[in-house]
Design a protein around this motif. Structure first.
Motif: not given
Length: 442
Positions: A68-96
């Protein structure tokens, strides 16, 4: 009661299972993650733990057989091979409804330092527009407080207009004037890629308390990732759809669609899509048109979204890709001219290059006659303007041009007039078309 219902909805959204993967490769701004294929979809959010203890978020932009190709929201400084990644699913919005008067980010989090209650219904960011066969027709003409938009370039309920301008020509000031003046129940403003220092100034001074009293501002500043800047437009439209489905008339203002398209270009090219349209990927056309189609008249029983999309055009180039794509799906466009702005006239609307496709139905027969005569006089003057300013025109050689020269100062001044009522605006236009009396022959 609304807060308890929102809490209950959040509990229902809790995930019963969590999916984890590992970083396999980091290259060219993309993070390749193994172990998520089969669970992840394009558009899902992913989080990475950083050595500092913070989380770096990203979005799945492409999928392969194992990766899975993931584009980060910010700089990748600190990321390393083997680091854990958690799938959060599709984002949703709940306007009020309580979001009115607030400033939020593209994920519905407050930017003004105060708690923000979430709504009862979770919405996707890229929902389809109402079915074409069930949508209402364009509605009644709307007062704007600006004489030129109440007469020559009318705005009607459910209309989609484009505002085409270069930088520093008064685009943001005009948008704020429309946010305060257009008759609507709610105003939703998408500030896409704005300079961070200007956000507070826009809210407090340009928009002001009067404008914020009925507005929801969704902002993603220029320093944020292209994912956030692209999602800003989707988020703002989702908020507008919430109020539309509640039966409200919503005024949607996007500043700007150019930055929205540029953010998408960064993401698409990083994901491997090839540039084909003057540097923009093929998906840009559908991206812009699908956003525009979500606005407009709602289905029977719902409200409407009247939308104004701003476009940054360099050197007034109306044929550049974003302007060309958007102009084809709109119900009119307004062009701001730098030469007009430089001589101090606001709004710097080039009337002859602007058009509202709500005409002639938005005006009566007598009003259309006034509009037609005003355009004819402005066009006649524009055809000979260089000759007039060079002193080569001799009065009396062309009666029609004589009349255009006599009326032009009044018509030019009329474009900058404010007016609380549409009928009064047409009165001002009729007055401008009467002009000063012709000079007596020597």
């Amino acid at each position: 009661m609304e807060r308890f219902e929102a809490l209950a909805e959040q509990i229902r959204q809790l995930r019963m299972a969590r999916h984890f993967g590992q970083i396999y490769a980091i290259q060219g701004g993309l993070v390749q993650v193994v172990g998520l294929v089969g669970h992840a979809s394009v558009g899902d959010r992913v989080s990475f733990p950083l050595p500092s203890g913070d989380l770096l978020f990203g979005e799945v932009v492409a999928l392969q057989a194992r990766l899975a190709a993931v584009l980060p929201d910010g700089p990748v400084d600190g990321l390393a091979i083997g680091l854990q990644a958690e799938l959060l699913g599709a984002p949703r919005l709940a306007p009020a409804d309580s979001w009115i008067g607030r400033v939020i980010d593209p994920f519905g989090q407050p930017l003004d330092g105060r708690p923000l209650a979430q709504g009862r219904v979770q919405r996707g960011f890229r929902t389809p527009p109402p079915p074409a066969a069930t949508r209402k027709r364009l509605g009644a003409r709307l007062g704007t407080g600006l004489a030129v938009f109440d007469t020559l370039l009318p705005l009607v309920r459910g209309q989609r207009m484009g505002l085409f301008a270069g930088s520093g020509v008064g685009k943001s000031t005009l948008l704020s004037a429309l946010a305060r003046g257009v008759a609507a129940d709610v105003v939703v403003i998408a500030l896409i890629g704005e300079r961070g220092r200007e956000l507070r100034e826009f809210i407090e001074e340009v928009l002001g308390p009067e404008g914020m009293a009925r507005a929801v501002v969704v902002a993603a500043t220029s320093d944020q990732s292209p994912l956030m800047r692209r999602r800003c437009a989707w988020s703002a439209m989702t908020v507008a759809e919430h109020f539309r489905d509640r039966g409200h008339h919503v005024l949607f203002l996007a500043d700007s669609i150019t930055r929205f398209a540029e953010a998408h270009r960064e993401i698409a090219l990083t994901a491997g899509e090839s540039p084909s349209y003057r540097g923009f990927p093929p998906s840009t056309s559908h991206l812009i048109m699908s956003l525009a189609e979500r606005s407009g008249p709602g289905p029977e029983g719902a409200g409407d979204i009247t939308a104004i999309f701003s476009v940054l055009v360099a050197g007034s180039d109306m044929e550049e890709p974003v302007a060309d794509i958007l102009r084809g799906v709109l119900d009119g466009h307004v062009v701001l001219d730098r030469a007009i702005a430089e001589r101090g006239r606001f709004p710097a609307v080039d009337v002859l290059r602007s058009v509202s496709r709500s005409l002639p139905h938005a005006a009566t027969g007598s009003e259309n006659a006034l509009i037609g005569r005003a355009r004819a006089m402005l066009g006649t003057y524009a055809e000979s303007e260089l000759m007039i300013r060079a002193g080569l025109y001799a009065a009396g050689s062309d009666p029609r041009l004589d009349e255009a020269v006599r009326l032009y100062p009044g018509l030019d001044a009329f474009v900058s007039r404010t007016s609380p009522e549409i009928a009064q605006s047409f009165g001002l236009l009729a007055q401008a078309l009467s002009g000063p009396p012709p000079k007596a022959a020597a």
